[in-house]
Design an enzyme around this catalytic site. Structure first.
Site, PDB file in Angstrom:
ATOM      1  N   HIS A 468       0.834  -1.203   0.000  1.00 13.50           N
ATOM      2  CA  HIS A 468       0.000   0.000   0.000  1.00 13.50           C
ATOM      3  C   HIS A 468       0.873   1.259   0.000  1.00 13.50           C
ATOM      4  CE1 HIS A 468      -3.584   2.429   1.265  1.00 13.50           C
ATOM      5  NE2 HIS A 468      -2.615   3.203   1.723  1.00 13.50           N
ATOM      6  N   GLU A 469       1.749   1.335   0.984  1.00 12.89           N
ATOM      7  CA  GLU A 469       2.585   2.541   1.084  1.00 12.89           C
ATOM      8  C   GLU A 469       3.475   2.678  -0.138  1.00 12.89           C
ATOM      9  OE1 GLU A 469       1.685   4.663   3.060  1.00 12.89           O
ATOM     10  OE2 GLU A 469       0.471   3.346   4.319  1.00 12.89           O
ATOM     11  N   HIS A 472       1.764   4.575  -2.849  1.00 12.51           N
ATOM     12  CA  HIS A 472       1.878   6.034  -2.677  1.00 12.51           C
ATOM     13  C   HIS A 472       3.248   6.507  -3.144  1.00 12.51           C
ATOM     14  CE1 HIS A 472      -1.835   6.757  -0.586  1.00 12.51           C
ATOM     15  NE2 HIS A 472      -1.533   5.993   0.444  1.00 12.51           N
ATOM     16  N   HIS A 475       3.511   6.770  -6.851  1.00 12.23           N
ATOM     17  CA  HIS A 475       2.780   7.944  -7.312  1.00 12.23           C
ATOM     18  C   HIS A 475       3.665   9.193  -7.180  1.00 12.23           C
ATOM     19  CE1 HIS A 475      -1.572   9.797  -7.214  1.00 12.23           C
ATOM     20  NE2 HIS A 475      -0.989   9.971  -8.372  1.00 12.23           N
TER      21      HIS A 475
END
Ligand code: ZN
Length: 681
Positions: A468-469, A472, A475
């Site tokens: 998940h992290e 980010h 991105h």
């Protein structure tokens, strides 16, 4: 000795930053920035190069100086550091409000937006200007002198209050411990947890087992401890942190702080002519208004509640078959759920952990990203200053071996480190005057640390958190936008920002992806197919209960921020109680003070925005369905995802980026299917 925080040309000098250097550095930079702004107020010929670029550069310098301070305060907190950090908060907040309310700059941007040259600017620059105009307006640039001053005071106290809230929570969390001598009292706990608790004791030169409220410990005890009283004790300690109900000092009670935060937010909204704070918050989000958000959440609740109630009844029934006749209490849920899960699917978290050892997981994650997006990873072990020996540093290279991004990876839970997991920006990407600045990220988790000589072994949930992290991080780091205001995650609507992160989670459920890393840490055997199938079967175990829990938090948050007057902590409790009556399947005990530790909305940026997780999950599940249909490592689709979503940052509305990738508007079906929610009506 020169102040390393003033040198922002390179990576932060973590070895040399001392708390005493922070305030002077920030004051110097703020003064220099103010001088530069004064010059900019007088320019005659307003253009991108004369107005916007100089502002971008001074903003960038400030954020590069502040980011290591904010980061250290989260991962290596000390009284001294926190003191310096807190003294800087009002300075930064005042400065930011002052710039946001600067009428000369605002007029400059307006001229630029209305000039004939605007249409000739590239789209990213146009978006940056439009966003800036909105930013000025939401900072109160249009207010009269007296109201502007009020606005400044509100901003400044909000930033202090939010920081106090977070600090109270951290202090209350760290102040609690329970030392247990006998192993018998900890019966049910797996070996890794016992070793971890012994290690916790050793760090304080104690014998026996030391229980704390750090996440890995709390989860282990609440899930596995056979001793019901012990589970209740730790549940009560955890859910009453920073409250009047706690075992801990009442000086950390967040009750009044919450009220003040909500009052200030309401005052701010009113100054800007919004009826409540939710309305203000939604100005910069993908959702149109609070009604759209409420409809979205209530629709999900309607579809999930019947199944959630059924799941709870099944759990209660299962507990009865185990000879437990009483109604289940909050501190029994994780315990019997784990037992039920083992009974139904014949495996536990512990069976999977040997297949998720730290280095294999990291390399597998890199392998997946390499396949999808055509980039490579390289660890740098020399010459980088780190804040802890466990931290690693990596570079990302594109197919032509050009450096595109770098990141710090800080995986394990430890003392004086804020809980949870997050990605933060260290350096942002831009190209100004032919100088390309390479983005740098901090990726921070609180995963189970290595015990003794063994590698760290993660639960599947922990692997998901890391993915998940990392989403980010991608991105932030894979952006190709040259304009800093809208590169990476900057300028992306808050409720769309979880798209890449939740997208990456999906790979943790795919055989092909797991084959890249899920191997036994001792035998190197791949994850057995039977175990994988059990894992899939268990994926949606209690998924409707989890869904309604997230809806409870989201509804509480949005309703709370629709109130125009909050006078007491009881009122906050009342709103939460009402929401629970509507959507919760288990009503927590009266002592529960969940809200006093809900830092997402009180200290973080999720105020009237917690729904964003579910909102973005619709987007990410929908986007991932293309990979499910056409191959999870389909490179053509991977490149489209990169082009349409990861690289474009905030240079256009998230809805447009989504439509670019999917060729249509978002649909909710994939989310429901991934969550195994049966009631599609
Ligand atoms: Zn996230």
């Amino acid at each position: 000795m020169s102040n390393p925080l003033l040198d922002t040309t390179d990576l932060p000098a973590f070895d040399r930053i001392e708390p005493s250097m922070i305030e002077p550095a920030i004051k110097t930079i703020l003064q220099e920035n103010r001088n530069r702004i004064q010059q900019l107020e007088t320019i005659q010929e307003v253009s991108w190069e004369t107005l916007v670029e100089p502002l971008e550069l001074i903003d960038d310098r400030l954020s590069k100086a502040w980011s290591p301070v904010r980061h250290l305060n989260s991962v290596k907190s000390s009284d001294e550091l926190r003191g310096s950090y807190n003294r800087c908060l009002p300075l930064l907040s005042d400065y930011s409000t002052e710039v946001g309310q600067n009428r000369s700059l605002y007029e400059g941007y307006r001229k630029l937006a209305e000039s004939s040259s605007f249409a000739k600017l590239e789209p990213a620059k146009q978006k940056a200007i439009t966003d800036s105009l909105q930013h000025f307006e939401l900072a109160g640039v249009g207010l009269n002198t007296e109201k502007r001053k009020q606005f400044q005071e509100i901003q400044s106290s909000l930033s202090e209050l939010q920081s106090t809230y977070e600090n109270n929570l951290l202090d209350a969390t760290q102040s609690w411990e329970l030392v247990i001598d006998s192993k018998e009292q900890l019966s049910g706990l797996p070996d890794y947890a016992l070793s971890m608790l012994q290690q916790y004791a050793e760090t304080k030169s104690l014998d026996g087992y030391r229980l704390t409220l750090e996440m890995p410990c709390y989860i282990a005890v609440i899930t596995y401890a056979d001793d019901r009283e012990l589970r209740k004790t730790i549940y009560q300690a955890f859910t009453t942190r920073a409250s009047d109900q706690g075992f801990t000092d009442s000086k950390w009670d967040n009750a009044d702080i919450m009220c003040e935060i909500l009052q200030k937010r309401q005052q701010k909204a009113e100054l800007l002519d919004f009826s409540n704070y939710a309305e203000l918050s939604l100005q910069t989000k993908m959702a149109k208004d609070a009604d759209e958000v409420l409809k979205f959440l209530q629709d999900l609740a309607r579809r999930s509640l019947p199944q959630a109630r059924q799941e709870f009844e099944q759990l209660q029934e299962f507990a009865r078959t185990q000879g437990f006749e009483e109604p289940l209490q909050a501190w029994d849920l994780a315990y019997f759920s784990e037992k039920q899960r083992q009974h139904l699917f014949k495996f536990s978290d512990e069976d999977l952990k040997p297949y998720f050892s730290d280095n294999r997981v990291i390399n597998g994650l890199f392998g997946i990203v390499e396949k999808l997006f055509g980039v490579n990873f390289e660890q740098v072990e020399q010459g980088i200053e780190l804040w802890h020996p466990n931290v690693r540093f990596y570079r990302i290279l594109d197919a032509e071996a050009n450096l595109v991004g770098q990141f710090y990876l800080d995986l394990y839970a430890r003392e004086n480190k804020r809980g949870g997991a997050w990605m933060d920006e260290c350096i942002s990407r831009y190209v100004i005057d032919e100088h390309e600045q390479i983005p740098v990220a901090y990726l921070t988790c609180n995963l189970t640390p290595p015990i003794g000589d063994q590698p760290a072994l993660f639960t599947h949930d922990e692997v998901i958190t890391l993915f998940h992290e990392f989403g980010h991080g991608l991105h932030h780091m894979l952006t190709r936008v040259d304009v800093p205001e809208v590169s990476g995650i900057s300028g992306v609507e808050w409720d769309a920002v979880e798209l890449p992160s939740q997208f990456m989670e999906n790979f943790c459920w795919q055989r092909e992806a797991l084959d890249l890393f899920a191997r036994h840490f001792e035998t190197d055997q791949p994850l057995p197919q039977a175990l994988f199938e059990k894992m899939l079967a268990a994926r949606n175990f209690q998924s409707a209960m989890q869904m309604v829990r997230q809806l409870e938090f989201s509804l509480f948050d949005i309703r709370l921020h629709q109130q125009t007057q909050i006078d007491s902590a009881e009122q906050i409790q009342h709103i939460l109680d009402q929401v629970r009556q509507e959507v919760a399947v288990v009503i927590p005990p009266a002592f529960n003070r969940f809200q006093n530790g809900f830092s997402h909305i009180f200290a973080g940026g999720y105020a009237a925005g917690y729904y964003s997780y579910k909102w973005a999950e619709v987007l990410s599940a929908d986007a991932f369905s293309r990979f499910e249909q056409e191959g999870i490592f389909n490179q053509a689709i991977g490149r489209e995802f990169l082009d349409c979503i990861l690289q474009v940052g905030g240079m256009r509305p998230a809805r447009d980026s989504f439509v670019c990738f999917m060729g249509r508007e978002p649909e909710i079906d994939a989310l429901l299917r991934h969550n195994g929610i049966q009631n599609h009506q």
